[in-house]
Write a protein that holds these residues in place. Structure first.
Motif: not given
Length: 212
Positions: A57, A125, A139, A141-143, A148, A150, A180, A183, A187, A189
């Motif tokens: 990250t 991701l 970061a 993010y897995h939608e 996320v 982070g 962030f 989202l 979600t 974190v």
């Protein structure tokens, strides 16, 4: 996608192993002493995982102490955000003053860009660019599954520090609110330190960046 959390080194940094269909990536390996290295390796072996890459990250010392060990042990590439190479390279200069005389620097192999997708098994991701704590901080993010990873951007009722070289408070707050806080509220974190939280909780209760 499954996530295993380890807390390593005196900074109590969260190292994550993310895996899907037997393929894995290690995010921010902070393992420093032999016991921590053994704990990480034994988990990978127990789960029968094929570790394909290190995902970073950002390049602060607590998140990269295990880079050399993990890279060499698993013979895998180090991936880092395209704007955070200097943050990573600076660690070698100050590591001894923090008491980490055994720190070994390694160069990144792959530079990640904002908006790219990183494939692990059948999961992807998305790379988010979230500077402020570090100038090239990203970061993941897995939608589909709503989480996320982070790093040191957003913590439970707190945020990453901005008094380190390249840090900037206004930039960090902007990253949180534009990346962030856009989202979904549910979600999850997974932060670089401490326990997990949710976007909705932080929008309501975080004293640094809550939304009125």
């Amino acid at each position: 996608m499954q996530i295993k959390t380890f807390t390593f080194n005196p900074f109590m940094e969260n190292t994550y192993v993310v895996y899907d269909q037997g393929k894995a990536a290690i995010i921010d390996p902070g393992c420093y002493d032999p016991a921590e290295e053994k704990e990480l390796v034994e988990f990978v072996q127990k789960e029968g995982l094929e570790v394909e890459k290190i995902l970073s990250t950002h390049g602060h010392i607590d998140h990269v102490l295990g880079n050399a060990f993990v890279k060499n042990h698993f013979n895998i590439p180090l991936w880092i955000g395209e704007h955070d190479q200097e943050t990573l390279r600076s660690v070698a200069a100050y590591a001894p003053s923090y008491g980490f005389q055994k720190y070994t620097a390694v160069e990144p192999d792959v530079l990640m860009k904002e908006g790219e997708y990183i494939t692990i098994g059948s999961s992807q991701l998305k790379v988010l660019f979230v500077p402020g704590h570090a100038p090239g901080h990203i970061a993941f993010y897995h939608e589909t599954e709503g989480f996320v990873l982070g790093g040191d951007v957003l913590f439970r009722e707190s945020i990453g520090r901005t008094d380190l070289p390249g840090g900037d408070f206004d930039t960090l707050i902007n990253s949180i609110r534009t990346e962030f806080f856009t989202l979904p509220n549910d979600t999850v974190v997974y932060p670089g330190h401490g326990g997990e939280t949710t976007i909705g909780y932080e929008k309501k209760y975080n004293p640094f960046c809550k939304v009125a």
